[in-house]
Motif scaffolding. Structure first.
Motif, PDB file in Angstrom:
ATOM      1  N   CYS A   1       2.418   1.567  -3.533  1.00 15.22           N
ATOM      2  CA  CYS A   1       1.613   1.986  -4.682  1.00 15.22           C
ATOM      3  C   CYS A   1       1.100   3.400  -4.533  1.00 15.22           C
ATOM      4  CB  CYS A   1       0.533   0.967  -5.036  1.00 15.22           C
ATOM      5  SG  CYS A   1      -0.875   0.989  -3.964  1.00 15.22           S
TER       6      CYS A   1
ATOM      7  N   GLU B   1       0.833  -1.208   0.000  1.00 16.49           N
ATOM      8  CA  GLU B   1       0.000   0.000   0.000  1.00 16.49           C
ATOM      9  C   GLU B   1       0.867   1.257   0.000  1.00 16.49           C
ATOM     10  OE1 GLU B   1      -3.331   0.020  -0.391  1.00 16.49           O
ATOM     11  OE2 GLU B   1      -2.950   2.149  -0.653  1.00 16.49           O
TER      12      GLU B   1
ATOM     13  N   ARG C   1      -6.242   3.740   4.511  1.00 15.92           N
ATOM     14  CA  ARG C   1      -6.091   2.442   3.841  1.00 15.92           C
ATOM     15  C   ARG C   1      -5.285   1.456   4.690  1.00 15.92           C
ATOM     16  NH1 ARG C   1      -6.628   2.387  -1.813  1.00 15.92           N
ATOM     17  NH2 ARG C   1      -7.396   4.339  -2.653  1.00 15.92           N
TER      18      ARG C   1
HETATM   19 ZN    ZN Z   1      -3.165   1.366  -3.256  1.00  9.22          ZN
END
Ligand code: ZN
Ligand code: ZN
Ligand code: ZN
Length: 376
Positions: free
Chosen positions: A69, A66, A127
């Motif tokens: 990216c 995560e 996230r």
């Molecule tokens: Zn992501």
């Protein structure tokens, strides 16, 4: 109860030395609750620690992905990362920092990636918490299933506590690290009423789940010391690969495998040898040429007074040269042209030499040109 405690020489010390878990058990005994309640309470408390740890174990690699990216510097290949590293040097321009990067690019990459990780964690990126919460849900379901299966296995018959614990651990199928060693002290206990026991442990687990859910809600930072492998370590492995440096110019190998036996090291761009203080033989003039053009020249490499070899035979210079593939290539990044001009005085002072061969067109390159080229 009393008799048990009288057997121990110093009951106060005994109690103090025991974890509060035991004290908790003792209190429940005195309040007249059944052994099953004590067992359920104890198991759930141990489960809480084990589930929390497992959330961290299972989230670490996903969190690394995560972070990767969502980060411009890390979401591409190694040369894109290298460009961002050079941009970071330009941002806080300082000769000493550049020197550190040139001398030890691996340490610089590590520190750079750690900074990116830090930025992502301190932004409380939702996230990251969602990853943990999803893992928590999955683990909770597995634990509930194991409770239900292990209870069903014995039906509603009087069951030895240890037999149930063993069955429960078996049903967990290594979903979390939990064994009978986590709940010692119930060897002589029975579960009288399996349905009641199952219900109490489900209730307790549900409140434990809600507490853990709050821990991963994003209201408080993650407890990063619980990551067995830190996300930045994973990121470093994914993004950096081989950290060998060109023996002439210190450019890092482009290979993304940390070791690649049998496969030569290779840099995408070599740099003016000035930055490592290499001088022309018996002069104080620093070499502005790059390794990949020298191997195509008639220049010779001086190994000692009476051992001079053609530059293209550089592999004969020693084992650290032999494993490098340096092929003729004139391309030189604007960054290094600009770097040599900008830090001319620092380089001359550091290496006690003179920079007399700087090509004129290098001097016309601006910092903006360099940044533009690196952002391409
Ligand atoms: Zn992501
Ligand atoms: Zn080189
Ligand atoms: Zn390599």
């Amino acid at each position: 109860m009393n008799r048990v405690f009288q057997k121990i020489n110093n009951p106060l010390e005994y109690l103090e030395n025991k974890k509060e878990d035991y004290f908790g058990c003792f209190q429940i005994y005195c309040s007249g609750a059944s052994a099953a309640t004590v067992l359920a309470d104890r198991v759930t408390r141990e489960l809480k620690k084990a589930i929390r740890q497992e959330v961290y174990n299972k989230s670490s690699a996903l969190i690394a992905t995560e972070i990767r990216c969502g980060d411009q510097a890390l979401n591409g290949n190694k040369s894109k990362l290298e460009n961002h590293i050079l941009l970071s040097l330009l941002e806080n321009l300082d000769f000493r920092r550049c020197e550190q990067y040139i001398d030890n690019p691996k340490a610089y990459y590590e520190a750079f990636i750690k900074e990116r990780e830090e930025a992502c964690f301190s932004s409380r990126n939702p996230r990251l918490f969602r990853i943990c919460t999803e893992k928590l849900e999955n683990i909770k379901s597995s634990v509930l299933l194991a409770i239900s299966k292990s209870a069903a296995y014995f039906g509603n018959t009087r069951t030895k506590a240890t037999a149930w614990i063993e069955r429960f651990c078996k049903e967990l199928k290594n979903e979390i690290v939990f064994s009978i060693n986590n709940v010692r002290g119930f060897e002589d206990q029975d579960i009288q009423d399996m349905n009641f026991f199952k219900e109490s442990i489900n209730d307790l687990l549900n409140s434990t789940y809600l507490e853990l859910k709050e821990e991963f809600s994003g209201n408080t930072p993650l407890d990063r010391k619980l990551f067995r492998s830190q996300p930045h370590e994973e990121l470093f492995k994914q993004c950096c690969g081989c950290c060998k440096k060109c023996p002439f110019c210190s450019a890092m190998c482009i290979n993304t495998m940390p070791t690649h036996e049998g496969d030569d090291h290779c840099a995408q761009f070599h740099r003016p040898q000035t930055i490592r203080g290499i001088k022309w033989y018996k002069t104080d003039r620093l070499v502005t040429d790059i390794c990949s053009s020298l191997v195509a020249s008639d220049c010779r490499l001086v190994l000692s007074e009476d051992n001079k070899i053609p530059y293209r035979d550089y592999r004969q210079a020693g084992p650290e040269y032999a494993c490098w593939s340096i092929t003729p290539d004139k391309s030189l990044q604007p960054f290094w042209k600009w770097f040599v001009c900008h830090f001319k005085a620092d380089l001359e002072k550091k290496y006690n030499g003179r920079l007399t061969d700087i090509p004129d067109h290098w001097k016309t390159i601006t910092k903006e040109n360099v940044i533009e080229a690196l952002k391409k």
